[in-house]
Design a protein around this motif. Structure first.
Motif, PDB file in Angstrom:
ATOM      1  N   UNK A 152       0.985  -1.268   0.256  1.00  0.00           N
ATOM      2  CA  UNK A 152      -0.551  -0.041   0.377  1.00  0.00           C
ATOM      3  C   UNK A 152       0.842   1.655   0.073  1.00  0.00           C
ATOM      4  N   UNK A 153       1.855   1.422   0.736  1.00  0.00           N
ATOM      5  CA  UNK A 153       3.760   2.614   0.511  1.00  0.00           C
ATOM      6  C   UNK A 153       3.905   2.489  -0.817  1.00  0.00           C
ATOM      7  N   UNK A 154       3.798   1.292  -0.875  1.00  0.00           N
ATOM      8  CA  UNK A 154       4.658   1.607  -2.571  1.00  0.00           C
ATOM      9  C   UNK A 154       3.407   2.034  -3.317  1.00  0.00           C
ATOM     10  N   UNK A 178      10.487   6.166  -1.232  1.00  0.00           N
ATOM     11  CA  UNK A 178      10.855   4.297  -1.117  1.00  0.00           C
ATOM     12  C   UNK A 178      12.239   4.664  -1.201  1.00  0.00           C
ATOM     13  N   UNK A 179      12.817   3.548   0.283  1.00  0.00           N
ATOM     14  CA  UNK A 179      14.289   3.255   0.362  1.00  0.00           C
ATOM     15  C   UNK A 179      14.702   4.140   0.965  1.00  0.00           C
ATOM     16  N   UNK A 258      10.751  -4.754   2.578  1.00  0.00           N
ATOM     17  CA  UNK A 258      10.252  -3.995   1.293  1.00  0.00           C
ATOM     18  C   UNK A 258      10.393  -2.830   0.832  1.00  0.00           C
ATOM     19  N   UNK A 259      10.021  -2.149   1.672  1.00  0.00           N
ATOM     20  CA  UNK A 259      10.902  -0.216   1.920  1.00  0.00           C
ATOM     21  C   UNK A 259      11.741  -0.073   2.110  1.00  0.00           C
ATOM     22  N   UNK A 260      13.164  -0.594   2.601  1.00  0.00           N
ATOM     23  CA  UNK A 260      14.102  -0.150   3.172  1.00  0.00           C
ATOM     24  C   UNK A 260      15.029  -0.919   2.673  1.00  0.00           C
ATOM     25  N   UNK A 264      19.259  -0.328   3.576  1.00  0.00           N
ATOM     26  CA  UNK A 264      18.180   0.377   5.226  1.00  0.00           C
ATOM     27  C   UNK A 264      18.064  -0.735   5.904  1.00  0.00           C
ATOM     28  N   UNK A 265      19.081  -1.804   5.899  1.00  0.00           N
ATOM     29  CA  UNK A 265      18.536  -3.294   6.288  1.00  0.00           C
ATOM     30  C   UNK A 265      18.438  -3.215   8.022  1.00  0.00           C
TER      31      UNK A 265
END
Length: 591
Positions: A152-154, A178-179, A258-260, A264-265
């Motif tokens: 949804x955020x993507x 994103x990311x 999914x977003x990072x 950004x692990x």
């Protein structure tokens, strides 16, 4: 025959409890123990070298690892850094993987509290149509698939998402979220702010109106009465919600993945990355340290909650009608409602819209892709219908395991005997252990196989997936049933026992019928958790046909957004229908 039946009934409950604990040991404690042993055993001997290697590696602990040799580096940990026009105390990853994981969890907690507290105020102090429904929806984060939130955020903030399309239509420059850390924090706030609102609203409704009125009668202003009288009573609930949010954000996996991504692990994502590289030793060491940290936080939460548990107020403050003359209070509330709608509704709406929107407008191509993939896809490719069927079958299997386990542990937790508190605590341990750790342990222990009594025991991926889902779900059954069992009039139970009924017969004929609503609510949670579970499933289903809808979404996301949003809508539909069916069954039973 009568004597044998009585003996069987007398022994049935203790035997069932022992069998439940044995199953819990097999499905949870043994896998988690495998992860721990992998981190502290080398060639059959006990060693702390793997853990020390992680603790002293600057990549994992940054300046804290370097401080072992040079303590002066600690002073540079939070030097200001420039991000665009802003100068902020960003650690610039010098705190390492664990430091960044805690940092993003802290920011996510602050964002969740800022977004959730006004919601608690609205729910506790205002009356409006649908208030009870909205209050019920604050429990959704417990069961909403996290990968669906990420999609949804993507769909909302992606390069071709709703926000950028709107900005382009207005002639404004596009934004790249994103990311980045802000999108992860915002997604966590979407997920956890309702939890903060729910916990705080409950406390707010328990504040006795007389205490604030007394302060006002003594000359305190409304602001001073709130700060000196109401806020101290709300603070325990706020801190409880904040601590829970921090734990959930620290152990977040699907949203960060999914977003990072790896750039950004967090610890969870890096454990998964190491598992995919077949580096199980490092993965186990990381998972062990993370688990110890989360157990400490969870223990602190449980202790704090036990000390701060409040009783119902004698006279709660009356609620104000939300619809009425527009004063400053109502204006601020309506402004928050607009913000809340944008934050909480836009991501899911964007996912639905994106699933039927192509470069040339309305399209059903993404759903056609799902159908074509199912009919023409190769054996090694993800097939949508297979994912749906697997998810439903795993959900049923989870119910078959989680409901009996949860009910029996609820019965045990409401009985007073030596060691009952310890048993209750041990049975709730899955709350503090992430799905990644459970999945890794099941993979190493049962999927790869283990030797017991001279036999090599292995299980299929599907069985391991159901086991991991049941472990994640049964605590919700226990927590829905145990409070209701505790309210049953014990004199009725004792009367039945005096008349000759066995303990098992009393449970089946008297207690369970009175707590059936709780059993059904727990079953609904268990099924929904199974449908949306991603963390352990993505490890256990890797390279097999045991994948589920959340795993299919993550795999399609690697192709392009459209099919992933279409699969997300399928997951949303299946989850909604499943809840509707369970709700109807509950009405039919007088729930």
């Amino acid at each position: 025959m009568t004597v044998l039946r009585e003996r069987f009934e007398a022994a049935a409950l203790p035997l069932a409890a022992v069998a439940t604990l044995a199953l819990l040991t097999l499905l949870f404690y043994y896998p988690v123990g495998r992860v721990l042993s992998e981190a502290v055993l080398r060639e059959g001997r006990l060693t702390v070298e793997p853990l020390v290697a992680v603790l002293t590696d600057p990549f994992f602990f940054g300046v804290l690892a370097q401080a072992a040799e040079d303590p002066s580096v600690l002073w540079t940990a939070f030097e200001p850094h420039r991000i665009g026009p802003l100068v902020v105390p960003f650690p610039n990853y010098r705190l390492g993987l664990f430091g960044f994981t805690a940092y993003q969890a802290l920011l996510s907690t602050l964002a969740s509290v800022v977004l959730g507290l006004p919601g608690a105020y609205v729910l506790a102090r205002f009356e409006f149509p649908g208030r009870k429904t909205i209050r019920s929806l604050t429990a959704v984060p417990f069961v909403m698939p996290s990968i669906m939130v990420a999609i949804g955020f993507i769909a909302t903030f992606g390069a071709n998402g709703f926000v950028n399309d709107a900005l382009a239509a207005l002639g404004l420059p596009r934004i790249e979220l994103l990311y980045t850390l802000p999108i992860i924090v915002l997604a966590h706030a979407f997920y956890d702010a309702p939890l903060v609102a729910r916990v705080t609203a409950t406390a707010w409704e328990s504040v006795d109106a007389g205490t604030a009125e007394t302060a006002r009668s003594l000359g305190a202003s409304p602001r001073r009465a709130f700060l000196d009288v109401v806020l101290p009573q709300l603070l325990p609930a706020i801190l409880t919600g904040a601590l829970l949010t921090f734990i959930f954000s620290f152990m977040s996996f699907a949203i960060v993945l999914a977003l990072g991504g790896l750039s950004l692990a967090t610890v969870e994502v890096w454990v998964y990355h190491k598992v995919s590289q077949l580096d199980y030793a490092t993965a186990s060491a990381l998972a062990t340290l993370e688990m110890l940290f989360s157990l400490v936080l969870t223990y602190a939460y449980l202790q704090y909650e036990a000390r701060q548990r409040a009783e119902s107020a004698a006279r709660p403050a009356p609620r104000k009608q939300l619809v009425g003359r527009l004063d400053l209070d109502r204006l601020a509330v309506w402004a928050y409602v607009v913000v809340a709608l944008l934050v909480f509704v836009t991501p899911m709406a964007s996912m639905i819209i994106e699933s039927v929107t192509g470069p040339n407008g309305f399209t059903l191509d993404y759903y056609r892709f799902l159908i074509e993939r199912q009919t023409t896809g190769a054996a090694f490719q993800i097939k949508p219908l297979t994912a749906v069927v697997n998810s439903l079958l795993y959900g049923v299997g989870t119910l078959a395991l989680a409901v009996p386990m949860g009910v029996l542990l609820a019965v045990v937790s409401t009985r007073q005997f030596p060691g009952s508190k310890l048993l209750d605590t041990l049975s709730m341990a899955p709350f503090a252990v992430s799905g990644i750790v459970v999945g890794l342990g099941l993979l190493q222990g049962l999927v790869f196989g283990t030797t017991a009594f001279g036999y090599r025991i292995t299980v299929t991926g599907a069985v391991a997936v159901v086991a991991s889902h049941a472990v994640a779900a049964y605590p919700f059954v226990t927590r829905n049933v145990a409070p209701l069992l505790a309210t049953i009039d014990r004199s009725v139970v004792e009367s039945a026992r005096t008349l000759g009924a066995s303990r098992t017969r009393v449970l089946l004929d008297i207690e369970l019928p009175q707590v059936f609503a709780g059993v059904l609510a727990g079953a609904a949670f268990a099924f929904a958790i199974s449908i949306g579970e991603f963390d352990s499933t993505v490890i256990l289903a890797s390279g097999s046909s045991a994948y589920t809808m959340p795993v299919a979404i993550e795999r399609f996301l690697g192709r392009r957004l459209g099919p992933a949003t279409a699969m997300g809508c399928v997951l949303l539909f299946v989850t909604a229908v499943s809840f509707l069916v369970i709700d109807r069954l509950g009405e039919g039973r007088g729930m």
